[in-house]
Scaffold this active site. Structure first.
Site, mmCIF file in Angstrom:
data_model
loop_
_atom_site.group_PDB
_atom_site.id
_atom_site.type_symbol
_atom_site.label_atom_id
_atom_site.label_comp_id
_atom_site.label_asym_id
_atom_site.label_seq_id
_atom_site.Cartn_x
_atom_site.Cartn_y
_atom_site.Cartn_z
ATOM 1 N N HIS A 100 5.259 -5.489 8.458
ATOM 2 C CA HIS A 100 5.145 -5.241 7.011
ATOM 3 C C HIS A 100 5.676 -3.860 6.635
ATOM 4 C CE1 HIS A 100 0.697 -3.591 7.181
ATOM 5 N NE2 HIS A 100 1.554 -2.626 7.394
ATOM 6 N N GLU A 144 3.499 -8.209 3.021
ATOM 7 C CA GLU A 144 3.197 -8.924 4.250
ATOM 8 C C GLU A 144 4.275 -9.969 4.539
ATOM 9 O OE1 GLU A 144 1.158 -7.464 5.974
ATOM 10 O OE2 GLU A 144 -0.943 -7.694 5.411
ATOM 11 N N ASN A 155 2.915 -6.231 12.189
ATOM 12 C CA ASN A 155 3.502 -7.540 11.858
ATOM 13 C C ASN A 155 4.834 -7.382 11.114
ATOM 14 O OD1 ASN A 155 2.686 -6.537 9.454
ATOM 15 N ND2 ASN A 155 1.345 -8.245 8.891
ATOM 16 N N ASP A 188 0.811 2.171 -1.822
ATOM 17 C CA ASP A 188 -0.042 0.980 -1.840
ATOM 18 C C ASP A 188 -1.519 1.377 -1.812
ATOM 19 O OD1 ASP A 188 -0.173 1.902 0.783
ATOM 20 O OD2 ASP A 188 0.832 0.171 1.652
HETATM 21 P P1 PGA Z 1 0.380 3.643 10.484
HETATM 22 O O1 PGA Z 1 0.586 2.480 9.428
HETATM 23 O O2 PGA Z 1 1.289 4.747 10.135
HETATM 24 O O3 PGA Z 1 -1.076 4.029 10.323
HETATM 25 O O4 PGA Z 1 0.678 3.058 11.839
HETATM 26 C C1 PGA Z 1 1.831 1.912 9.229
HETATM 27 C C2 PGA Z 1 1.752 0.670 8.389
HETATM 28 O O5 PGA Z 1 0.867 -0.169 8.576
HETATM 29 O O6 PGA Z 1 2.623 0.506 7.520
#
Ligand code: PGA
Length: 244
Positions: A140, A145, A138, A69
């Site tokens: 995701h 989302e 959240n 992404d």
């Molecule tokens: P992080 O991100 O590894 O920096 O916690 C995970 C995400 O938001 O998918």
């Protein structure tokens, strides 16, 4: 299928286990199509992969890397962008050639066309062999989302305010984040193998929900309960909310 759950004593062991899955795949199928995330969680996995590469224990030269992404408005060369972090933490240390790397350009003039471009490339390779995912606060997966329909391939997403807030950790100055461009839930479901990596107590509740909640688009990580070959690779703290 219930996702397999593998819990390791600490972050390093969890990271090594995730790296070992990637190495095993590339040993079996050197021309695999792999989609690995940026973010904080995968850093240890990337370090383990770079170390294995240095020792000649894995060969990335025939694989294709698909970026998971990107933030809309950001791209290669923008400090803190997903591409920037991936370049720094994984693609450059390993020595990927540009023709092995497919990455969303968050600065594309026509973001929909950018989604179509990546969709076509993934399709031309017959889908993803492996997708590795972090999990957001959240629920995701990538930038899918809450509320994202499950029949989506690559698409533009409107960011949850929580994602925009948590995302500030990747930047060294306040950066307005409003949209994302991301592989879709269908890419995740159709990937041969899906691995979710999680570390630290802050993720314990969302990981527990991903496995215990009924499958719902309101909490995207629950979709992994429907995956034919999913594994959660966690450290003790991230797994501490699971009933065992
Ligand atoms: P992080 O991100 O590894 O920096 O916690 C995970 C995400 O938001 O998918």
């Amino acid at each position: 299928m219930v996702p397999k759950i593998s819990i390791y004593p600490d972050y390093n062991a969890m990271s090594q286990a995730a790296a070992d899955r990637v190495i095993a795949l590339l040993t079996r199928k050197p021309d695999s199509v792999i989609c690995l995330p940026s973010g904080s969680t995968p850093l240890g996995m990337f370090r383990a992969l770079a170390a294995a590469n240095q020792k000649g224990e894995v060969d990335f030269s025939k694989c294709i890397y698909i970026g998971l992404d990107e933030w809309i408005g950001l791209g290669a060369g923008d400090e803190g962008s997903c591409r920037d972090l991936l370049d720094r933490d994984f693609l450059k240390p390993i020595g990927f050639r540009e023709n092995q790397v497919v990455f969303f350009n968050g600065k594309a003039m026509d973001p929909e066309a950018e989604c179509t471009r990546v969709n076509k490339i993934v399709e031309s390779f017959g889908g993803l062999d492996l997708i590795v995912l972090g999990i957001g606060m959240n629920g995701h997966l990538a930038l899918n989302e809450p509320g994202t329909p499950w029949d989506t391939y690559a698409h533009i997403s409107e960011l949850d305010p929580l994602t925009a807030e948590v995302g500030q950790k990747y930047f060294n100055k306040p950066t307005p984040l409003t949209g994302g461009i991301t592989v879709g839930i269908r890419h995740i479901l159709e990937a041969e193998t899906a691995i979710l990596i999680g570390s630290g107590g802050a993720k314990a509740q969302v990981i527990a929900r991903a496995l215990a909640f009924p499958v719902t688009a309101d909490f995207p990580a629950t979709v992994l309960q429907n995956h034919m070959n999913a594994e959660f690779i966690l450290d003790e703290e991230a797994g501490s909310g699971l009933k065992r």
